[in-house]
Write a protein that holds these residues in place. Structure first.
Motif, mmCIF file in Angstrom:
data_model
loop_
_atom_site.group_PDB
_atom_site.id
_atom_site.type_symbol
_atom_site.label_atom_id
_atom_site.label_comp_id
_atom_site.label_asym_id
_atom_site.label_seq_id
_atom_site.Cartn_x
_atom_site.Cartn_y
_atom_site.Cartn_z
ATOM 1 N N ASP A 294 22.818 127.045 -4.181
ATOM 2 C CA ASP A 294 22.125 125.839 -3.757
ATOM 3 C C ASP A 294 22.068 125.800 -2.229
ATOM 4 O O ASP A 294 23.094 125.842 -1.552
ATOM 5 C CB ASP A 294 22.868 124.621 -4.309
ATOM 6 N N LYS A 295 20.855 125.711 -1.681
ATOM 7 C CA LYS A 295 20.686 125.658 -0.230
ATOM 8 C C LYS A 295 21.523 124.558 0.401
ATOM 9 O O LYS A 295 22.138 124.739 1.441
ATOM 10 C CB LYS A 295 19.214 125.424 0.108
ATOM 11 N N GLN A 296 21.514 123.371 -0.234
ATOM 12 C CA GLN A 296 22.132 122.196 0.376
ATOM 13 C C GLN A 296 23.660 122.207 0.277
ATOM 14 O O GLN A 296 24.306 121.277 0.742
ATOM 15 C CB GLN A 296 21.556 120.938 -0.247
ATOM 16 N N LYS A 297 24.221 123.262 -0.333
ATOM 17 C CA LYS A 297 25.674 123.414 -0.371
ATOM 18 C C LYS A 297 26.120 124.706 0.297
ATOM 19 O O LYS A 297 27.317 124.984 0.387
ATOM 20 C CB LYS A 297 26.168 123.382 -1.816
ATOM 21 N N SER A 298 25.160 125.491 0.766
ATOM 22 C CA SER A 298 25.467 126.766 1.379
ATOM 23 C C SER A 298 25.963 126.585 2.810
ATOM 24 O O SER A 298 25.424 125.780 3.567
ATOM 25 C CB SER A 298 24.213 127.648 1.372
ATOM 26 N N ARG A 299 26.972 127.354 3.182
ATOM 27 C CA ARG A 299 27.438 127.331 4.576
ATOM 28 C C ARG A 299 26.374 127.898 5.525
ATOM 29 O O ARG A 299 26.379 127.601 6.713
ATOM 30 C CB ARG A 299 28.727 128.144 4.704
ATOM 31 N N PHE A 300 25.509 128.704 4.981
ATOM 32 C CA PHE A 300 24.461 129.332 5.794
ATOM 33 C C PHE A 300 23.529 128.289 6.406
ATOM 34 O O PHE A 300 22.864 128.562 7.407
ATOM 35 C CB PHE A 300 23.667 130.315 4.923
ATOM 36 N N ARG A 301 23.489 127.091 5.824
ATOM 37 C CA ARG A 301 22.580 126.063 6.349
ATOM 38 C C ARG A 301 22.935 125.678 7.775
ATOM 39 O O ARG A 301 22.070 125.257 8.547
ATOM 40 C CB ARG A 301 22.568 124.831 5.438
ATOM 41 N N TRP A 302 24.207 125.828 8.163
ATOM 42 C CA TRP A 302 24.601 125.484 9.523
ATOM 43 C C TRP A 302 24.116 126.534 10.519
ATOM 44 O O TRP A 302 23.818 126.219 11.684
ATOM 45 C CB TRP A 302 26.122 125.323 9.607
ATOM 46 N N ILE A 303 24.002 127.786 10.087
ATOM 47 C CA ILE A 303 23.413 128.823 10.926
ATOM 48 C C ILE A 303 21.924 128.542 11.109
ATOM 49 O O ILE A 303 21.365 128.691 12.207
ATOM 50 C CB ILE A 303 23.638 130.214 10.303
ATOM 51 N N VAL A 304 21.269 128.126 10.016
ATOM 52 C CA VAL A 304 19.856 127.740 10.092
ATOM 53 C C VAL A 304 19.681 126.595 11.085
ATOM 54 O O VAL A 304 18.798 126.630 11.952
ATOM 55 C CB VAL A 304 19.338 127.333 8.695
ATOM 56 N N LEU A 305 20.524 125.573 10.969
ATOM 57 C CA LEU A 305 20.443 124.412 11.860
ATOM 58 C C LEU A 305 20.591 124.824 13.317
ATOM 59 O O LEU A 305 19.782 124.432 14.175
ATOM 60 C CB LEU A 305 21.520 123.391 11.485
ATOM 61 N N ALA A 306 21.623 125.623 13.619
ATOM 62 C CA ALA A 306 21.880 126.026 15.008
ATOM 63 C C ALA A 306 20.718 126.849 15.569
ATOM 64 O O ALA A 306 20.297 126.645 16.714
ATOM 65 C CB ALA A 306 23.183 126.827 15.082
ATOM 66 N N SER A 307 20.182 127.755 14.757
ATOM 67 C CA SER A 307 19.085 128.615 15.223
ATOM 68 C C SER A 307 17.825 127.811 15.503
ATOM 69 O O SER A 307 17.157 128.003 16.532
ATOM 70 C CB SER A 307 18.791 129.690 14.172
ATOM 71 N N VAL A 308 17.496 126.905 14.583
ATOM 72 C CA VAL A 308 16.273 126.109 14.730
ATOM 73 C C VAL A 308 16.385 125.160 15.917
ATOM 74 O O VAL A 308 15.452 125.018 16.717
ATOM 75 C CB VAL A 308 15.986 125.339 13.430
ATOM 76 N N LEU A 309 17.538 124.503 16.064
ATOM 77 C CA LEU A 309 17.695 123.538 17.153
ATOM 78 C C LEU A 309 17.728 124.221 18.519
ATOM 79 O O LEU A 309 17.207 123.670 19.495
ATOM 80 C CB LEU A 309 18.960 122.699 16.949
ATOM 81 N N PHE A 310 18.331 125.407 18.598
ATOM 82 C CA PHE A 310 18.354 126.115 19.878
ATOM 83 C C PHE A 310 16.935 126.511 20.290
ATOM 84 O O PHE A 310 16.556 126.396 21.463
ATOM 85 C CB PHE A 310 19.243 127.355 19.800
ATOM 86 N N THR A 311 16.143 126.947 19.312
ATOM 87 C CA THR A 311 14.750 127.285 19.593
ATOM 88 C C THR A 311 13.973 126.044 20.037
ATOM 89 O O THR A 311 13.178 126.095 20.981
ATOM 90 C CB THR A 311 14.093 127.896 18.345
ATOM 91 N N TYR A 312 14.209 124.919 19.355
ATOM 92 C CA TYR A 312 13.547 123.661 19.718
ATOM 93 C C TYR A 312 13.926 123.226 21.127
ATOM 94 O O TYR A 312 13.081 122.744 21.897
ATOM 95 C CB TYR A 312 13.915 122.586 18.699
ATOM 96 N N LEU A 313 15.185 123.415 21.497
ATOM 97 C CA LEU A 313 15.657 123.072 22.836
ATOM 98 C C LEU A 313 14.837 123.799 23.904
ATOM 99 O O LEU A 313 14.338 123.187 24.863
ATOM 100 C CB LEU A 313 17.135 123.442 22.963
ATOM 101 N N LEU A 314 14.671 125.098 23.723
ATOM 102 C CA LEU A 314 13.951 125.896 24.715
ATOM 103 C C LEU A 314 12.461 125.588 24.707
ATOM 104 O O LEU A 314 11.824 125.485 25.767
ATOM 105 C CB LEU A 314 14.184 127.379 24.452
ATOM 106 N N MET A 315 11.875 125.436 23.514
ATOM 107 C CA MET A 315 10.440 125.163 23.432
ATOM 108 C C MET A 315 10.091 123.805 24.033
ATOM 109 O O MET A 315 9.092 123.662 24.738
ATOM 110 C CB MET A 315 9.977 125.239 21.979
ATOM 111 N N SER A 316 10.929 122.793 23.774
ATOM 112 C CA SER A 316 10.635 121.458 24.298
ATOM 113 C C SER A 316 10.757 121.416 25.816
ATOM 114 O O SER A 316 10.084 120.620 26.484
ATOM 115 C CB SER A 316 11.560 120.413 23.657
ATOM 116 N N SER A 317 11.582 122.278 26.387
ATOM 117 C CA SER A 317 11.721 122.297 27.848
ATOM 118 C C SER A 317 10.420 122.720 28.518
ATOM 119 O O SER A 317 10.130 122.318 29.648
ATOM 120 C CB SER A 317 12.858 123.240 28.260
ATOM 121 N N GLN A 318 9.621 123.520 27.819
ATOM 122 C CA GLN A 318 8.387 124.025 28.419
ATOM 123 C C GLN A 318 7.242 123.019 28.346
ATOM 124 O O GLN A 318 6.147 123.298 28.837
ATOM 125 C CB GLN A 318 7.997 125.346 27.766
#
Length: 418
Positions: A2-26
């Motif tokens: 189940d995606k919503q119980k997987s520990r991998f979801r936190w890696i997804v969160l960190a990767s997506v938010l870091f990308t959003y951080l850089l993109m929004s700066s531009q």
């Protein structure tokens, strides 16, 4: 698994938010080098103004199409492509030798930027349950504010160290690398550990015709309520704080440009605190509409105070108002918590894009309306004070529209709450 119980979801969160951080700066970083671009490429101020606006125009126009595409084909691919396009646009911007190349680079960046929020919302909604999503969407909003903050002193220091071309080239390259990272996280690695992809991403599923879907969304009272509430909460903050706050501080309070810029920093700090805190409060209450109505009222009161004091409140009150406006702006992420709660997953992309269009439409309209009001009173009476006073009627009206929208939202209680 189940995606919503997987520990991998936190890696997804960190990767997506870091990308959003850089993109929004531009989105705002080019504003740091306006004078240098004018000098190096021999372009006019009006050209630079169009250059800054074209990215937001492209972003706004693509929100609904991006929502449709994300619903049809899934958000992962488009977020990866968007990151790479943003990175390439930034790199081309750093290599520009002619205004045509400048415009092409910002259009490319705008196309990439248009992918980020709608797809981010969809990805988080699939990896996290409803209560987690309500909290984390506020964290995502805070990340966007961090991106704006990154495009102030830190990026200015990088420009001073490397020069503007090398600084933007480095930023673009890093964003492209984030796109590659997202490929491994969202596509390659995910397929290795997860077997139950969302049913509407599987091949062979029958999708509703686009025109039928659009007709239903455009006739939905809930969708229009979300568009109007996002219109009201976003326009005043991004539209005024991002364009007229510094001139206002200089003209009405005799501040230097650097000191007036601190007003923006105060508002950004408010947004950084408000976004995650309001998401947490909403999650704890098990309600979205109640806190959202409250912060729309707060936003309306803040803009109204400017009118009460004839556009010139005492300075101590001014700093408080800027902080509270930023804090209340942090509630805008609740729009997308309502989207998730109110619409089927296969429609959440287009509805998110529809609502987000309202927010950025107001952010495009308000600076122009405010500027026209200033020009009118400056030419008619030579009084900037009157211009700013009547100019503040615009964010008051926008906030009223937002309050009406949020009042008309229909809400279900969050799962897990009585």
């Amino acid at each position: 698994m189940d995606k919503q119980k997987s520990r991998f979801r936190w890696i997804v969160l960190a990767s997506v938010l870091f990308t959003y951080l850089l993109m929004s700066s531009q989105r705002t970083a080019p504003g740091l080098i306006t004078d240098q671009v004018m000098l190096d490429l021999n372009v006019t101020a009006s050209t630079v103004g169009l250059l800054i606006g074209v990215q937001f125009f492209v972003y706004t126009c693509l929100q609904i199409p991006m929502g449709i595409l994300a619903d049809r084909f899934g958000p992962n691919f488009f977020l990866i492509i968007g990151a790479i396009l943003t990175g390439l646009g930034t790199i081309i911007y750093s290599l520009s030798t002619h205004e045509f190349i400048l415009f092409f680079s910002r259009i490319l960046t705008g196309i990439g930027d248009a992918t980020i929020w709608v797809n981010l919302v969809l990805i988080l909604s699939r990896w996290f349950n409803e209560k987690e999503f309500t909290r984390l969407i506020g964290v995502a909003g805070m990340t966007g504010s961090f991106g704006f903050l990154l495009a102030t002193v830190p990026f200015s220091a990088l420009i001073a160290l490397l020069g503007w071309r090398a600084a933007f080239f480095s930023a673009g390259l890093l964003i492209c690398l984030c796109g590659i990272l997202l490929y491994f996280v969202l596509l390659k690695r995910q397929k290795q550990i997860l077997l139950n992809e969302s049913v509407f991403e599987k091949k062979g599923i029958q999708h509703e015709k686009t025109l039928v879907l659009l007709r239903r969304i455009f006739s939905s009272r809930q969708a229009w309520a979300l568009l109007f509430c996002h219109f009201g909460i976003v326009g005043g903050y991004i539209g005024f704080i991002g364009s007229w706050a510094v001139p206002y501080g200089m003209d009405m309070y005799g501040m230097t440009r650097i000191n007036a810029s601190q007003l923006i920093m105060i508002s950004l700090i408010g947004a950084l605190i408000g976004a995650p805190l309001i998401g947490w409060i909403s999650s704890r209450l098990g309600a979205i509409k109640l806190p959202y109505v409250f912060f729309h009222i707060i936003m309306l009161l803040c803009w109204s105070i400017f009118l009460i004091f004839n556009g010139h409140p005492p300075f101590y009150l001014l700093t408080v108002l800027f902080f509270i406006i930023g804090f209340a702006f942090g509630s805008n992420s609740l729009t997308f918590a309502v989207v998730r709660q109110s619409f089927p997953a296969k429609e959440s992309g287009i509805v998110s894009g529809f609502a987000n269009t309202g927010g950025f439409l107001s952010a495009v309209l308000l600076p122009s309306i405010f500027g026209n009001v200033l020009d009118h009173f400056l030419s008619a009476s030579g009084s900037l004070g009157d211009g700013y006073y009547y100019g503040f009627i615009t964010p008051v009206i926008f906030s009223m529209i937002g309050l009406i929208g949020v009042i008309f939202i229909k809400e279900k209680r969050l799962k897990g709450n009585p």
